[in-house]
Scaffold this motif. Structure first.
Motif, PDB file in Angstrom:
ATOM      1  N   ILE A  51       0.841  -1.203   0.000  1.00 51.43           N
ATOM      2  CA  ILE A  51       0.000   0.000   0.000  1.00 51.43           C
ATOM      3  C   ILE A  51       0.871   1.245   0.000  1.00 51.43           C
ATOM      4  N   PHE A  52       1.950   1.201   0.788  1.00 49.98           N
ATOM      5  CA  PHE A  52       2.848   2.346   0.918  1.00 49.98           C
ATOM      6  C   PHE A  52       4.139   2.090   0.147  1.00 49.98           C
ATOM      7  N   SER A  53       4.695   3.150  -0.421  1.00 53.71           N
ATOM      8  CA  SER A  53       5.955   3.058  -1.147  1.00 53.71           C
ATOM      9  C   SER A  53       7.111   3.309  -0.177  1.00 53.71           C
ATOM     10  N   PRO A  54       7.960   2.307   0.091  1.00 51.81           N
ATOM     11  CA  PRO A  54       9.103   2.537   0.986  1.00 51.81           C
ATOM     12  C   PRO A  54       9.996   3.674   0.506  1.00 51.81           C
ATOM     13  N   HIS A  55      10.188   3.784  -0.803  1.00 54.79           N
ATOM     14  CA  HIS A  55      11.042   4.848  -1.342  1.00 54.79           C
ATOM     15  C   HIS A  55      10.437   6.217  -1.074  1.00 54.79           C
ATOM     16  N   ARG A  56       9.157   6.389  -1.347  1.00 56.61           N
ATOM     17  CA  ARG A  56       8.518   7.680  -1.133  1.00 56.61           C
ATOM     18  C   ARG A  56       8.413   7.985   0.362  1.00 56.61           C
ATOM     19  N   ARG A  57       8.238   6.965   1.166  1.00 58.10           N
ATOM     20  CA  ARG A  57       8.217   7.148   2.625  1.00 58.10           C
ATOM     21  C   ARG A  57       9.569   7.667   3.109  1.00 58.10           C
TER      22      ARG A  57
ATOM     23  N   ARG B  90      -5.712  10.233  -1.911  1.00 59.52           N
ATOM     24  CA  ARG B  90      -4.960  11.423  -1.489  1.00 59.52           C
ATOM     25  C   ARG B  90      -4.428  11.289  -0.063  1.00 59.52           C
ATOM     26  N   ILE B  91      -5.165  10.559   0.775  1.00 59.29           N
ATOM     27  CA  ILE B  91      -4.813  10.458   2.192  1.00 59.29           C
ATOM     28  C   ILE B  91      -4.729   8.982   2.562  1.00 59.29           C
ATOM     29  N   HIS B  92      -3.783   8.639   3.397  1.00 60.24           N
ATOM     30  CA  HIS B  92      -3.529   7.248   3.760  1.00 60.24           C
ATOM     31  C   HIS B  92      -4.725   6.580   4.441  1.00 60.24           C
ATOM     32  N   PRO B  93      -4.896   5.271   4.210  1.00 60.68           N
ATOM     33  CA  PRO B  93      -5.762   4.499   5.103  1.00 60.68           C
ATOM     34  C   PRO B  93      -5.151   4.520   6.493  1.00 60.68           C
ATOM     35  N   GLN B  94      -5.993   4.591   7.515  1.00 57.67           N
ATOM     36  CA  GLN B  94      -5.475   4.783   8.874  1.00 57.67           C
ATOM     37  C   GLN B  94      -6.096   3.797   9.851  1.00 57.67           C
ATOM     38  N   VAL B  95      -5.336   3.441  10.869  1.00 57.50           N
ATOM     39  CA  VAL B  95      -5.759   2.492  11.900  1.00 57.50           C
ATOM     40  C   VAL B  95      -6.614   3.211  12.930  1.00 57.50           C
ATOM     41  N   ASP B  96      -7.725   2.582  13.344  1.00 55.72           N
ATOM     42  CA  ASP B  96      -8.533   3.157  14.410  1.00 55.72           C
ATOM     43  C   ASP B  96      -8.300   2.393  15.716  1.00 55.72           C
ATOM     44  N   VAL B  97      -8.969   2.817  16.777  1.00 55.89           N
ATOM     45  CA  VAL B  97      -8.733   2.236  18.100  1.00 55.89           C
ATOM     46  C   VAL B  97      -9.078   0.750  18.122  1.00 55.89           C
ATOM     47  N   ARG B  98     -10.190   0.391  17.518  1.00 59.15           N
ATOM     48  CA  ARG B  98     -10.605  -1.015  17.524  1.00 59.15           C
ATOM     49  C   ARG B  98      -9.591  -1.897  16.811  1.00 59.15           C
TER      50      ARG B  98
ATOM     51  N   LEU C 243       1.665   6.849  -0.620  1.00 59.26           N
ATOM     52  CA  LEU C 243       1.014   5.679  -1.198  1.00 59.26           C
ATOM     53  C   LEU C 243       1.709   5.254  -2.481  1.00 59.26           C
ATOM     54  N   VAL C 244       1.688   3.953  -2.764  1.00 64.14           N
ATOM     55  CA  VAL C 244       2.186   3.462  -4.046  1.00 64.14           C
ATOM     56  C   VAL C 244       1.381   4.093  -5.174  1.00 64.14           C
ATOM     57  N   ASP C 245       0.052   4.068  -5.020  1.00 62.90           N
ATOM     58  CA  ASP C 245      -0.831   4.727  -5.980  1.00 62.90           C
ATOM     59  C   ASP C 245      -1.247   6.061  -5.374  1.00 62.90           C
ATOM     60  N   ARG C 246      -0.545   7.098  -5.702  1.00 65.55           N
ATOM     61  CA  ARG C 246      -0.769   8.401  -5.075  1.00 65.55           C
ATOM     62  C   ARG C 246      -1.844   9.220  -5.770  1.00 65.55           C
ATOM     63  N   GLY C 247      -2.314   8.772  -6.921  1.00 71.35           N
ATOM     64  CA  GLY C 247      -3.294   9.538  -7.671  1.00 71.35           C
ATOM     65  C   GLY C 247      -2.646  10.627  -8.502  1.00 71.35           C
ATOM     66  N   PRO C 248      -3.367  11.175  -9.473  1.00 72.13           N
ATOM     67  CA  PRO C 248      -2.815  12.226 -10.332  1.00 72.13           C
ATOM     68  C   PRO C 248      -2.713  13.547  -9.583  1.00 72.13           C
ATOM     69  N   PRO C 249      -1.807  14.433 -10.004  1.00 72.62           N
ATOM     70  CA  PRO C 249      -1.721  15.751  -9.369  1.00 72.62           C
ATOM     71  C   PRO C 249      -2.974  16.564  -9.644  1.00 72.62           C
ATOM     72  N   LEU C 250      -3.273  17.503  -8.777  1.00 69.51           N
ATOM     73  CA  LEU C 250      -4.429  18.376  -8.953  1.00 69.51           C
ATOM     74  C   LEU C 250      -4.149  19.390 -10.064  1.00 69.51           C
ATOM     75  N   GLY C 251      -5.064  19.513 -11.003  1.00 70.76           N
ATOM     76  CA  GLY C 251      -4.965  20.554 -12.008  1.00 70.76           C
ATOM     77  C   GLY C 251      -5.448  21.884 -11.460  1.00 70.76           C
ATOM     78  N   LYS C 252      -5.410  22.912 -12.295  1.00 70.49           N
ATOM     79  CA  LYS C 252      -5.792  24.257 -11.848  1.00 70.49           C
ATOM     80  C   LYS C 252      -7.243  24.309 -11.384  1.00 70.49           C
ATOM     81  N   ALA C 253      -8.146  23.675 -12.140  1.00 68.31           N
ATOM     82  CA  ALA C 253      -9.568  23.701 -11.783  1.00 68.31           C
ATOM     83  C   ALA C 253      -9.805  22.969 -10.462  1.00 68.31           C
ATOM     84  N   ALA C 254      -9.146  21.814 -10.291  1.00 68.66           N
ATOM     85  CA  ALA C 254      -9.308  21.039  -9.058  1.00 68.66           C
ATOM     86  C   ALA C 254      -8.729  21.790  -7.866  1.00 68.66           C
ATOM     87  N   LEU C 255      -7.600  22.449  -8.055  1.00 72.70           N
ATOM     88  CA  LEU C 255      -6.996  23.212  -6.964  1.00 72.70           C
ATOM     89  C   LEU C 255      -7.899  24.378  -6.551  1.00 72.70           C
TER      90      LEU C 255
END
Length: 248
Positions: free
Chosen positions: A9-15, A149-157, A201-213
């Motif tokens: 799920i996570f890229s060791p290099h990018r981390r 855009r944002i990592h999956p995250q662990v919850d308390v349970r 993330l390994v799959d980080r998604g495309p960068p935001l374009g001007k309209a999306a930003l």
């Protein structure tokens, strides 16, 4: 029988790059909160470790409190998901690193085995209730074609299940919020990058374009208060447990 492949799920290099770019001298309030919490917990139980291992404290504040501490960080070659010194430590604190490892159960097993019998581990990281406002902003930016855009995250349970699964004695999981106000989307994103909390993330998604930003900035403004500030929150998850003592 073949060993099951751990999903990447996570890229060791990018981390590694994200943590190298982080500057605790510039911004470190998430890590400061974790360090303060661990020091307070040790003070509450009146325990001063003689051979502690501290993973992830790039501020050096824990080592200043406990001069005998051995410091380690993934950017210095510390491998969270590989075995290391068996029974070598009477305490381990792991601060802000376990939320971006691919094999979290394996990393916890290695931490447990690095403790001497009966010794304590405390691990803190950014958890599942974090960055709700930013998630909303990114969803508005992407529109119907959402991207990771944002990592999956662990919850308390899930944290409690992990401690039981990995064989810790006296497992305890708790969380607390850390709230911060931001004057702009750029400041929010900049603070995340400065603290090594950006997307790895390994799959980080495309960068935001001007309209999306623009949509992202507009949504930030909509969520902001009358002073133009956005209140964002981090949920700090803390796992603690001991290596079981042998039964005779």
């Amino acid at each position: 029988m073949a060993t099951p492949q751990v999903p990447q799920i996570f890229s060791p290099h990018r981390r590694h790059l994200a943590r190298r770019r982080a500057d605790p001298g510039e911004v470190s309030y998430v890590l400061d909160d974790m360090v303060d919490d661990v020091v307070e917990r040790l003070g509450f139980i009146r325990f001063e470790p003689a051979r502690p291992l501290i993973v992830g404290d790039r501020t050096g504040r824990f080592a200043a409190t406990y001069p005998g501490a051995e410091a380690a960080d993934p950017t210095d070659g510390f491998a969270d998901e590989q075995p290391f010194a068996e029974g070598a430590y009477d305490f381990i604190a792991c601060l802000g690193t376990l939320d971006t490892v691919n094999d979290l159960p394996g990393a916890l097993v290695h931490l447990r085995n690095a403790l001497e019998p009966g010794a304590l581990m405390i691990a803190s990281f950014v958890g599942g209730g974090s960055l709700r406002q930013l998630r909303d902003i990114m969803a508005a930016a992407d529109g119907e074609r959402t991207a990771p855009r944002i990592h999956p995250q662990v919850d308390v349970r899930a944290g409690a299940e992990l401690l039981q699964r990995t064989g810790f004695a006296d497992p305890v999981v708790d969380s607390h919020p850390l709230s911060v106000r931001y004057s702009s989307l750029a400041r929010l994103v900049g603070d995340l990058r400065a603290q090594g909390l950006s997307n790895v993330l390994v799959d980080r998604g495309p960068p935001l374009g001007k309209a999306a930003l623009k949509r992202a900035r507009d949504r930030f403004d909509e969520l902001s208060d009358s002073e133009g500030k956005l209140l964002e929150s981090f949920e700090i998850i803390t796992l603690s447990g001991r290596r079981p003592k042998p039964r005779f």
